[in-house]
Each structure stands twice: as structure tokens, then as C-alpha cells.
Design a protein around this motif. Structure first.
Motif, short mmCIF file in Angstrom:
data_model
loop_
_atom_site.label_atom_id
_atom_site.label_comp_id
_atom_site.label_asym_id
_atom_site.label_seq_id
_atom_site.Cartn_x
_atom_site.Cartn_y
_atom_site.Cartn_z
N VAL A 117 0.83 -1.49 -0.01
CA VAL A 117 -0.10 0.29 0.02
C VAL A 117 0.92 1.29 -0.17
O VAL A 117 0.70 2.11 -0.45
CB VAL A 117 -0.91 0.04 1.36
N VAL B 184 2.00 1.73 -3.42
CA VAL B 184 0.70 2.86 -4.65
C VAL B 184 0.71 4.20 -4.00
O VAL B 184 0.76 4.95 -4.72
CB VAL B 184 0.18 1.82 -4.02
N THR B 185 0.68 4.48 -2.77
CA THR B 185 0.63 5.84 -1.69
C THR B 185 1.40 6.53 -3.09
O THR B 185 1.69 7.53 -3.53
CB THR B 185 0.77 5.87 -0.70
N LYS C 135 -5.52 5.75 6.95
CA LYS C 135 -5.65 5.11 6.32
C LYS C 135 -6.43 6.11 4.83
O LYS C 135 -6.70 5.32 3.63
CB LYS C 135 -6.92 4.25 6.29
N TYR D 235 -7.88 6.01 -6.29
CA TYR D 235 -7.16 5.36 -5.18
C TYR D 235 -7.55 4.80 -4.38
O TYR D 235 -6.91 3.36 -4.08
CB TYR D 235 -6.03 6.85 -4.61
N HIS D 236 -8.57 4.62 -3.66
CA HIS D 236 -8.89 3.69 -3.08
C HIS D 236 -9.82 2.81 -3.81
O HIS D 236 -9.72 1.54 -3.58
CB HIS D 236 -10.22 4.18 -2.29
N LEU E 279 -6.44 -0.26 -4.27
CA LEU E 279 -6.80 -0.59 -3.32
C LEU E 279 -7.28 -1.91 -3.15
O LEU E 279 -6.87 -2.74 -2.88
CB LEU E 279 -5.92 0.56 -2.31
#
Length: 352
Positions: free
Chosen positions: A284, A287-288, A307, A333-334, A337
Motif C-alpha cells: 500500500v 502505491v501511495t 488509511k 486510489y482507493h 487498493l
């Protein structure tokens, strides 16, 4: 008959070690190993070449002089892919249809990878300068797919170029609405090209972008990627024909990456199997980081395990409220994920 006992782990290891030792001895036996024949006086001086395509234990290469040859690959040279720069030695007398042997691979400037459920992260092509991500106004313009490509490019350190195709199929108002979305990416310093293979709009700009670069096109079915490749690469069969003439072998029918020269300079690696990149192998935090507008805010949230949703003290959430990050990219983005979590679950599931 009594049931045969299952080998212990120690016995299995010893058998495997002995087997590998016999293979190693066979490779070094002068009269027994075919690969060892390439270590005789039959080989010339070392030369440099670029891998055009890879097939099993041999590869098609192009030398600095423009010769196209099919060569064996030494067992010590691992993981050669299309685009690799290698050192080989030409055979003074060819061994069947093979014209030499690849002995070393130069360090890569970049590598194009994607995750595989069975083999982990696989390298697909090497020394890529830019990835052209083709989307289209029809059947549907999907920014979330663009964001997936951008994560892959940022992770691999390869420059992305956004190509919106089929703009002849939409009216001015529809195109203006899409341009508002594309402005989000332009503001992040991503290059955006609007093209139509029907009207020719943007095609010259597309060709100029490819000059003196090693490029690869990616795009889902229906976006017109193949048509654009044929437009910029009208003589795509040239290297294939040369290989067939020099080696006596026909063209392989498997879908493999192949490097072609562009008429105006530069190279295009055509890899029919690449439509998108899985991301489930990334964590994660990575990716961020790959959302480049998030970077200056990473580490600034009140809680380390934030989060970036409705967590109190989330500085990224605050940046959205202040207009420094777009809501569209944040939502994407979410969603990404969530799909990554599904992908990891699939990777852990037993394969039948």
C-alpha cells in the motif's frame, strides 16, 4: 507389494544436489556438451548486439553492424528479454541454424515488469524509455485504468505518455468534458496526446514523440492500439523476414515481444500480450508513493497507520479539501487498493 516410503526432505535435497552436480559435470565435459562446442576456436571476437526477441534457449539479435542472427544463450546468462543489450561471439562455422552464442548481458537502464501468479514478478522487456498508454473515447474513457498504468510506470521508473485515441468519434462538448479530466494529468506534468487514426489528427505529434526512444504501447482491447502501432510502424515484418532468411527458420507463431525500428528513428517493442499491469504485488505504501501528488504529504498524517479515508488528522484528506489533490484521483486510489486486495486473495488461492 509394500507401499514405497516417501522420501524425507533431507533425501530429496541430496538427490537434487547430486542431479545438479551431474548436470554441471555434463556441461563441462568437452565431448558431451553441445553448449561446450561454442567454447572452441570456432568462435570469433566478442561483439555487442540488441535482443530483438527471445525464444526458449535462443534469441534473435541485431548486431551493431545491422546483422540479424539467431544465437544460443549460455546457461550462465539468465533472464534475457527483448530489448536487452548483450555481448555475443559469432560462430566461424554455424552450428545448424544458430549463428553464435550470447555470453553476457549488459546492465539494464530500465525493465518492464508485471506480476504473475505462478512466477512472481516477470520481466517483459528491457531498456524501455517510455510507455504509451492508449485509451479511447469509446467504448468508454476510464480514468481509473489510466491511474493503474501510471502506478506501474512510476514504480518501474519509466516515463508514461497518455494517448487518447478515436477523438473523431466524439463531439466538441464531449471532448471538452474529457479534456477537463485530462487537465488533471497535465497539471501533474504527464504528457497527453489526442489522436485519430481516421482524420490523422495528432499522428505526427505521436510519431515525433517516438523519435530516438525505445517505446512500447499498452492498452486494453478496443482502444485502437494495434491500429496505431501499424500506423507508426508500416514495415513491421522487416526484421522477422531477415531472421527467417538468415536462420532458415520460419516465424514463430507464439505471441512474444519483438523489437522493430521506426522509420524516423527509435525503436518500438511490440508486445501483443500486454494490455494492463497487475498491481497486487505492490504494498500500500508503494502505491501511495506512486500517486505523485501525494508524495509531499506522505508522513504528515497524525497517525502512522492512517488509511487516508476519514481518519482524524489525515493531511491528504485535508489536501483534497483545499484543492491540492483531485477528488477523482483520490477515489481512484482507493478503488485500486480494493482491487489489489482481491488480487492478493487470488494469488493465495490454490490453483486448480
Amino acid at each position: 507389494m509394500a507401499k514405497q516410503k516417501k522420501l524425507s526432505k533431507g533425501q530429496s535435497r541430496r538427490i537434487k544436489a547430486n542431479h545438479e552436480k551431474r548436470l554441471s559435470n555434463a556441461d563441462s565435459a568437452p565431448a558431451k556438451s553441445k553448449a561446450d562446442k561454442w567454447q572452441t576456436d570456432n568462435l570469433g571476437a566478442p561483439e555487442n548486439a540488441v535482443v530483438i526477441s527471445r525464444f526458449g534457449q535462443h534469441a534473435d539479435i541485431e548486431t551493431d553492424d545491422g546483422d540479424v542472427l539467431r544465437c544460443n544463450i549460455r546457461r550462465t546468462v539468465k533472464g534475457i528479454v527483448c530489448g536487452d543489450e548483450v555481448q555475443f561471439r559469432r560462430a566461424k562455422v554455424s552450428e545448424g541454424d544458430l549463428a553464435g552464442v550470447i555470453e553476457a548481458m549488459h546492465e539494464r537502464r530500465s525493465q518492464l515488469t508485471r506480476p504473475d501468479f505462478y512466477d512472481g514478478v516477470k520481466v517483459i522487456a528491457a531498456n524501455i524509455d517510455q510507455i504509451l498508454m492508449v485509451s479511447a473515447v469509446l467504448p468508454e474513457f476510464t480514468p481509473s485504468i489510466i491511474d493503474r498504468y501510471l502506478i506501474a510506470c512510476e514504480d518501474m521508473g519509466i516515463e508514461p505518455i497518455l494517448v487518447l485515441n478515436k477523438i473523431d468519434l466524439i463531439d466538441e462538448q464531449g471532448l471538452a468534458n474529457i479534456n477537463k479530466i485530462l487537465d488533471i494529468y497535465r497539471a501533474l506534468d504527464y504528457q497527453v496526446l489526442l489522436v485519430s487514426n481516421i482524420t490523422g489528427k495528432g499522428i505526427d505529434e505521436l510519431k515525433d514523440t517516438l523519435v530516438d526512444k525505445n517505446s512500447i504501447f499498452v492498452g486494453q482491447s478496443g482502444v485502437g492500439k494495434s491500429t496505431l502501432v501499424n500506423t507508426v510502424l508500416p514495415n513491421a515484418e522487416i526484421l522477422t523476414k531477415e531472421v527467417s532468411e538468415n536462420s532458415g527458420l520460419g516465424q514463430h507463431t507464439t505471441t512474444v515481444s519483438r523489437l522493430h525500428h521506426l522509420p524516423s528513428g527509435g525503436n518500438l517493442i511490440d508486445s501483443p500480450g500486454i494490455r494492463e499491469f497487475g498491481l497486487w504485488h505492490l504494498d500500500v505504501e508503494r502505491v501511495t508513493w506512486c500517486f505523485k501528488e501525494f508524495r509531499e504529504f506522505i508522513g504528515g498524517c497524525r497517525f502512522r497507520d492512517c488509511k487516508h479515508l476519514n481518519d482524524p488528522g489525515c493531511i491528504i484528506r485535508q489536501a483534497i479539501d483545499e484543492g491540492d489533490i483531485s477528488q477523482l484521483r483520490f477515489d481512484s486510489y482507493h478503488r485500486i487498493l480494493e482491487t489489489m486486495a482481491d488480487g492478493r486473495a487470488g494469488a493465495r488461492a490454490p490453483r486448480i
